[in-house]
Design a protein around this motif. Structure first.
Motif, PDB file in Angstrom:
ATOM      1  N   LEU A   1       1.292  -9.819  -5.203  1.00 47.68           N
ATOM      2  CA  LEU A   1       0.956  -9.411  -3.839  1.00 47.68           C
ATOM      3  C   LEU A   1       2.192  -8.939  -3.084  1.00 47.68           C
ATOM      4  CD1 LEU A   1      -1.592 -12.199  -2.795  1.00 47.68           C
ATOM      5  CD2 LEU A   1      -2.071  -9.832  -3.449  1.00 47.68           C
ATOM      6  N   LEU A   2       3.335  -9.564  -3.356  1.00 47.04           N
ATOM      7  CA  LEU A   2       4.574  -9.134  -2.703  1.00 47.04           C
ATOM      8  C   LEU A   2       4.948  -7.722  -3.132  1.00 47.04           C
ATOM      9  CD1 LEU A   2       6.946  -9.858  -0.882  1.00 47.04           C
ATOM     10  CD2 LEU A   2       8.101 -10.816  -2.888  1.00 47.04           C
ATOM     11  N   PHE A   3       4.849  -7.435  -4.435  1.00 47.30           N
ATOM     12  CA  PHE A   3       5.141  -6.097  -4.939  1.00 47.30           C
ATOM     13  C   PHE A   3       4.175  -5.080  -4.339  1.00 47.30           C
ATOM     14  CE2 PHE A   3       4.337  -2.691  -8.009  1.00 47.30           C
ATOM     15  CZ  PHE A   3       5.621  -2.185  -8.178  1.00 47.30           C
ATOM     16  N   LEU A   4       2.883  -5.435  -4.284  1.00 46.30           N
ATOM     17  CA  LEU A   4       1.883  -4.538  -3.712  1.00 46.30           C
ATOM     18  C   LEU A   4       2.155  -4.300  -2.231  1.00 46.30           C
ATOM     19  CD1 LEU A   4      -0.737  -2.928  -4.029  1.00 46.30           C
ATOM     20  CD2 LEU A   4      -2.009  -5.053  -3.607  1.00 46.30           C
ATOM     21  N   SER A   5       2.571  -5.340  -1.508  1.00 46.79           N
ATOM     22  CA  SER A   5       2.860  -5.208  -0.075  1.00 46.79           C
ATOM     23  C   SER A   5       4.015  -4.245   0.162  1.00 46.79           C
ATOM     24  CB  SER A   5       3.192  -6.577   0.519  1.00 46.79           C
ATOM     25  OG  SER A   5       2.106  -7.472   0.370  1.00 46.79           O
ATOM     26  N   ILE A   6       5.060  -4.357  -0.656  1.00 43.42           N
ATOM     27  CA  ILE A   6       6.209  -3.451  -0.520  1.00 43.42           C
ATOM     28  C   ILE A   6       5.797  -2.009  -0.823  1.00 43.42           C
ATOM     29  CG2 ILE A   6       8.473  -2.863  -1.468  1.00 43.42           C
ATOM     30  CD1 ILE A   6       8.905  -5.844  -1.972  1.00 43.42           C
ATOM     31  N   ALA A   7       5.000  -1.826  -1.876  1.00 46.23           N
ATOM     32  CA  ALA A   7       4.545  -0.479  -2.242  1.00 46.23           C
ATOM     33  C   ALA A   7       3.710   0.138  -1.124  1.00 46.23           C
ATOM     34  CB  ALA A   7       3.747  -0.544  -3.542  1.00 46.23           C
ATOM     35  N   LEU A   8       2.818  -0.650  -0.529  1.00 49.80           N
ATOM     36  CA  LEU A   8       1.986  -0.144   0.559  1.00 49.80           C
ATOM     37  C   LEU A   8       2.823   0.183   1.788  1.00 49.80           C
ATOM     38  CD1 LEU A   8      -1.118  -2.518   0.288  1.00 49.80           C
ATOM     39  CD2 LEU A   8      -1.029  -0.075  -0.249  1.00 49.80           C
ATOM     40  N   ALA A   9       3.861  -0.624   2.043  1.00 46.02           N
ATOM     41  CA  ALA A   9       4.728  -0.368   3.199  1.00 46.02           C
ATOM     42  C   ALA A   9       5.484   0.949   3.026  1.00 46.02           C
ATOM     43  CB  ALA A   9       5.703  -1.524   3.380  1.00 46.02           C
ATOM     44  N   VAL A  10       6.014   1.176   1.832  1.00 46.04           N
ATOM     45  CA  VAL A  10       6.727   2.429   1.562  1.00 46.04           C
ATOM     46  C   VAL A  10       5.786   3.618   1.692  1.00 46.04           C
ATOM     47  CG1 VAL A  10       7.949   3.749  -0.203  1.00 46.04           C
ATOM     48  CG2 VAL A  10       8.443   1.308   0.091  1.00 46.04           C
ATOM     49  N   LYS A  11       4.584   3.468   1.159  1.00 44.82           N
ATOM     50  CA  LYS A  11       3.593   4.539   1.264  1.00 44.82           C
ATOM     51  C   LYS A  11       3.237   4.818   2.717  1.00 44.82           C
ATOM     52  CE  LYS A  11       0.536   7.481  -0.280  1.00 44.82           C
ATOM     53  NZ  LYS A  11       0.962   8.753  -0.927  1.00 44.82           N
ATOM     54  N   ALA A  12       3.116   3.762   3.512  1.00 42.34           N
ATOM     55  CA  ALA A  12       2.798   3.938   4.926  1.00 42.34           C
ATOM     56  C   ALA A  12       3.904   4.675   5.660  1.00 42.34           C
ATOM     57  CB  ALA A  12       2.563   2.577   5.579  1.00 42.34           C
ATOM     58  N   MET A  13       5.170   4.393   5.339  1.00 42.75           N
ATOM     59  CA  MET A  13       6.281   5.060   5.992  1.00 42.75           C
ATOM     60  C   MET A  13       6.363   6.533   5.579  1.00 42.75           C
ATOM     61  SD  MET A  13       7.324   2.904   8.043  1.00 42.75           S
ATOM     62  CE  MET A  13       8.578   3.973   8.715  1.00 42.75           C
TER      63      MET A  13
END
Length: 357
Positions: A104-116
């Motif tokens: 979930l931590l890896f997925l959260s970071i990936a989603l944050a980068v995608k959002a930016m």
């Protein structure tokens, strides 16, 4: 220790203050190093000269880093602590297994980068430039060094937000899986909601965090609209996501615990009703001489008392939070729907204008 520590080291308040100091402090340092803190500049893009605004003009980012983002992180940390307490109260050592937490931590970071990246894409073709996004000497719009610092702290914030939302979803599943035998219903508990306020405490902390996040959405949405003159801001999708995420996270545990409380209350009512009936009405019926009309009032009084007692029992709490709190909890999704409705109305009027012409 569990009540005031986050991840075993920082309290929610310490986490919020640390984020505020580091995010705004490093942004100011890099903006000053690039001479973008107070100084404005000019850039030539496709033959047109545009003003590059200094970092101090980016009030929305400063306000976010200094106040709003830290407040969100504070309540997210409080929600996580409350979740640990509820889970421990029900005999479990942790809510999410360790290997799932890493995923979930890896997925959260990936989603944050995608959002930016999605956010940056919204500025391409725009005409507002500042210390974060500005054209280079060739006129190509790019992220400045200060911008990378700002995006780092924003991405970190979004990562923590996504991670806590995943945990909230996990907690929702945990609460919905509870059975009537897993809770203790105390109708006269000081919390006023049957002693089950603790089950909704993580959700309430999450609601407070999401309420502040909604303010952030509103600030940036209005900033895009009035300052950047972006009338089709991609931030509108944030409101859609907000409604889709917050609504089930609030309603699912709320409705399930309500049903458990109703079941427990009905059992209590049935037991108390039966005991009172055996103690009052039946003895009156057994000893009543029906030929004596003057004694008929006894049965009426007994039945009336029984009925009033049943009404009293039915008035016992059956929701895990006060009605006012429930209304406030659902005001966020309702407020988030307003800009969506505005965009739909604007798009509809534009479509009618095109068809009419």
């Amino acid at each position: 220790m569990m009540q005031n520590r986050f991840n075993g080291s920082l309290s929610p308040l310490q986490l919020a203050l640390l984020y505020a100091v580091l995010s705004l402090g490093t942004s100011v340092i890099f903006a000053s190093a690039e001479n973008r803190l107070f100084d404005s500049g000019e850039a030539l893009v496709k033959g047109v000269t545009y003003v590059i605004h200094p970092f101090v003009d980016n009030l929305s980012t400063i306000f976010d880093f200094l106040i709003l983002n830290p407040l969100v992180l504070y309540f997210l940390a409080q929600s996580r602590l409350s979740t640990k307490q509820v889970v421990a109260r029900h005999g479990r050592s942790r809510l999410i297994p360790p290997y799932h937490r890493f995923g979930l931590l890896f997925l959260s970071i990936a989603l944050a980068v995608k959002a930016m990246l999605f956010y940056f894409d919204g500025f391409l073709g725009g005409h507002y430039f500042d210390a974060v996004i500005a054209p280079n000497e060739s006129g190509l719009v790019q992220i400045t060094l200060t911008g990378w610092v700002v995006f780092f702290w924003t991405s970190l914030f979004i990562s923590l937000l996504f991670y806590q939302l995943f945990q909230a979803a996990w907690y929702t599943v945990f609460v919905v899986s509870l059975r009537s035998s897993d809770i203790v219903y105390e109708p006269f508990h000081p919390d006023g909601v049957g002693g089950l306020a603790y089950t909704m405490r993580p959700i309430l902390d999450l609601i407070r965090a999401m309420g502040i996040l909604l303010i952030i959405f509103m600030v940036f949405y209005l900033h895009d609209f009035f300052v950047h003159e972006i009338h089709e801001s991609k931030r509108i999708y944030g409101f859609v996501i907000y409604i889709g995420v917050v609504t089930p996270l609030v309603l699912a545990p709320l409705i399930h615990v309500h049903r458990l409380m109703e079941e427990q209350r009905d059992k209590l009512v049935k037991t108390a009703y039966s005991k009172l009936e055996n103690r009052t009405v039946l003895p009156v019926l057994e000893n009543l001489d029906f030929t004596d009309q003057s004694k008929a009032k006894l049965i009426d009084d007994a039945v009336s008392g029984l009925r009033n007692y049943a009404i009293f029992l039915r008035s016992l709490p059956c929701w895990p939070m006060p009605v006012r709190t429930m209304i406030e909890s659902l005001s966020g999704p309702v407020s988030a729907a307003l800009p969506i409705a505005y965009e739909i109305l604007v798009a509809g009027s534009q479509a009618q204008g095109i068809l009419g012409s």
